[in-house]
Design a protein around this motif. Structure first.
Motif, PDB file in Angstrom:
ATOM      1  N   GLU A   1       0.831  -1.201   0.000  1.00 46.23           N
ATOM      2  CA  GLU A   1       0.000   0.000   0.000  1.00 46.23           C
ATOM      3  C   GLU A   1       0.867   1.253   0.000  1.00 46.23           C
ATOM      4  O   GLU A   1       1.650   1.491   0.922  1.00 46.23           O
ATOM      5  CB  GLU A   1      -0.917   0.021   1.230  1.00 46.23           C
ATOM      6  N   PHE A   2       0.720   2.057  -1.054  1.00 49.78           N
ATOM      7  CA  PHE A   2       1.399   3.352  -1.146  1.00 49.78           C
ATOM      8  C   PHE A   2       0.467   4.435  -0.632  1.00 49.78           C
ATOM      9  O   PHE A   2      -0.751   4.329  -0.745  1.00 49.78           O
ATOM     10  CB  PHE A   2       1.778   3.658  -2.602  1.00 49.78           C
ATOM     11  N   TYR A   3       1.063   5.501  -0.081  1.00 48.86           N
ATOM     12  CA  TYR A   3       0.289   6.613   0.441  1.00 48.86           C
ATOM     13  C   TYR A   3       0.487   7.842  -0.439  1.00 48.86           C
ATOM     14  O   TYR A   3       1.626   8.290  -0.638  1.00 48.86           O
ATOM     15  CB  TYR A   3       0.709   6.936   1.880  1.00 48.86           C
ATOM     16  N   ASP A   4      -0.609   8.395  -0.930  1.00 46.77           N
ATOM     17  CA  ASP A   4      -0.534   9.572  -1.791  1.00 46.77           C
ATOM     18  C   ASP A   4       0.036  10.787  -1.074  1.00 46.77           C
ATOM     19  O   ASP A   4       0.571  11.694  -1.719  1.00 46.77           O
ATOM     20  CB  ASP A   4      -1.918   9.912  -2.361  1.00 46.77           C
ATOM     21  N   LYS A   5      -0.052  10.805   0.244  1.00 51.49           N
ATOM     22  CA  LYS A   5       0.476  11.965   0.979  1.00 51.49           C
ATOM     23  C   LYS A   5       1.984  12.108   0.812  1.00 51.49           C
ATOM     24  O   LYS A   5       2.552  13.153   1.129  1.00 51.49           O
ATOM     25  CB  LYS A   5       0.097  11.897   2.457  1.00 51.49           C
ATOM     26  N   PHE A   6       2.644  11.072   0.293  1.00 52.97           N
ATOM     27  CA  PHE A   6       4.092  11.138   0.055  1.00 52.97           C
ATOM     28  C   PHE A   6       4.437  11.409  -1.408  1.00 52.97           C
ATOM     29  O   PHE A   6       5.585  11.279  -1.812  1.00 52.97           O
ATOM     30  CB  PHE A   6       4.766   9.854   0.532  1.00 52.97           C
TER      31      PHE A   6
ATOM     32  N   SER B   1      17.258  13.252   1.893  1.00 54.11           N
ATOM     33  CA  SER B   1      17.218  12.070   2.762  1.00 54.11           C
ATOM     34  C   SER B   1      16.394  12.346   4.011  1.00 54.11           C
ATOM     35  O   SER B   1      15.607  11.494   4.440  1.00 54.11           O
ATOM     36  CB  SER B   1      18.641  11.637   3.151  1.00 54.11           C
ATOM     37  N   LYS B   2      16.554  13.518   4.591  1.00 56.73           N
ATOM     38  CA  LYS B   2      15.754  13.875   5.770  1.00 56.73           C
ATOM     39  C   LYS B   2      14.262  13.847   5.432  1.00 56.73           C
ATOM     40  O   LYS B   2      13.454  13.399   6.242  1.00 56.73           O
ATOM     41  CB  LYS B   2      16.145  15.267   6.292  1.00 56.73           C
ATOM     42  N   LEU B   3      13.906  14.302   4.232  1.00 53.75           N
ATOM     43  CA  LEU B   3      12.498  14.292   3.832  1.00 53.75           C
ATOM     44  C   LEU B   3      11.948  12.878   3.714  1.00 53.75           C
ATOM     45  O   LEU B   3      10.852  12.601   4.194  1.00 53.75           O
ATOM     46  CB  LEU B   3      12.308  15.027   2.503  1.00 53.75           C
ATOM     47  N   VAL B   4      12.698  11.978   3.085  1.00 48.37           N
ATOM     48  CA  VAL B   4      12.155  10.629   2.875  1.00 48.37           C
ATOM     49  C   VAL B   4      12.186   9.779   4.142  1.00 48.37           C
ATOM     50  O   VAL B   4      11.508   8.743   4.200  1.00 48.37           O
ATOM     51  CB  VAL B   4      12.832   9.883   1.697  1.00 48.37           C
ATOM     52  N   LEU B   5      12.893  10.209   5.160  1.00 50.71           N
ATOM     53  CA  LEU B   5      12.871   9.466   6.424  1.00 50.71           C
ATOM     54  C   LEU B   5      11.453   9.408   7.008  1.00 50.71           C
ATOM     55  O   LEU B   5      11.095   8.427   7.658  1.00 50.71           O
ATOM     56  CB  LEU B   5      13.833  10.077   7.439  1.00 50.71           C
ATOM     57  N   GLN B   6      10.653  10.430   6.739  1.00 51.28           N
ATOM     58  CA  GLN B   6       9.269  10.405   7.248  1.00 51.28           C
ATOM     59  C   GLN B   6       8.475   9.273   6.602  1.00 51.28           C
ATOM     60  O   GLN B   6       7.552   8.739   7.209  1.00 51.28           O
ATOM     61  CB  GLN B   6       8.596  11.753   7.060  1.00 51.28           C
ATOM     62  N   VAL B   7       8.846   8.878   5.384  1.00 47.03           N
ATOM     63  CA  VAL B   7       8.186   7.753   4.723  1.00 47.03           C
ATOM     64  C   VAL B   7       8.517   6.467   5.482  1.00 47.03           C
ATOM     65  O   VAL B   7       7.632   5.672   5.810  1.00 47.03           O
ATOM     66  CB  VAL B   7       8.600   7.644   3.241  1.00 47.03           C
TER      67      VAL B   7
END
Length: 148
Positions: free
Chosen positions: A3-8, A84-90
């Motif tokens: 499941e992918f999340y559109d919020k990302f 990288s800091k941004l994608v850590l929330q994923v």
């Protein structure tokens, strides 16, 4: 099915923004990932790419969970750090407790970025021949771990 999340689909901070270009559900070798173009905010120019890989398998230890590339003319600005800091929330959204980041032993710039993210070096190794990314005369890889 993953499941992918559109919020990302788009992520941003004061320096850069990321736009999704691919969502890959994974297969027998590759784990699922989000793949983004990186844009510099002040110029609105595309400056590179970054992926965030979700989950674990044999290959993810050697491949790492984050992969980035910054176009040559934009290197030296810590854009890979900001991305990288941004994608850590994923990764955190998918409840990953730790991730691996890897780079060639000689890639001092990436090593500095990875260490600035707070990663700890686990080992520097010759990757095994059964790793999907292995090739003849492949450089030793630095394997880092980041606790989330």
């Amino acid at each position: 099915m993953f499941e992918f999340y559109d919020k990302f689909n788009e992520l941003s901070n004061e320096m850069i923004y990321l736009k999704i270009i691919q969502k890959f559900e994974g297969d027998e070798i590759m784990i699922p990932f989000y793949y983004y173009d990186i844009y510099e905010k002040k110029s609105n120019k595309k400056i590179g790419k970054i992926s965030m890989r979700i989950g674990d398998n044999y290959h993810s230890y050697f491949n790492g969970h984050i992969g980035y590339e910054i176009d040559k003319e934009f290197r030296g600005n810590y854009y890979s750090f900001y991305a990288s800091k941004l994608v850590l929330q994923v990764a955190k959204e998918y409840e990953m407790s730790r991730i691996y980041l890897t780079c060639n032993e000689s890639n001092i710039a990436s090593r500095k970025i990875i260490e600035a993210l707070g990663c700890n070096l686990i080992e520097i190794i010759d990757v095994p021949k059964d790793y999907f990314g292995w090739y003849e005369e492949m450089e030793k890889q630095c394997i880092y771990k980041l606790i989330l």
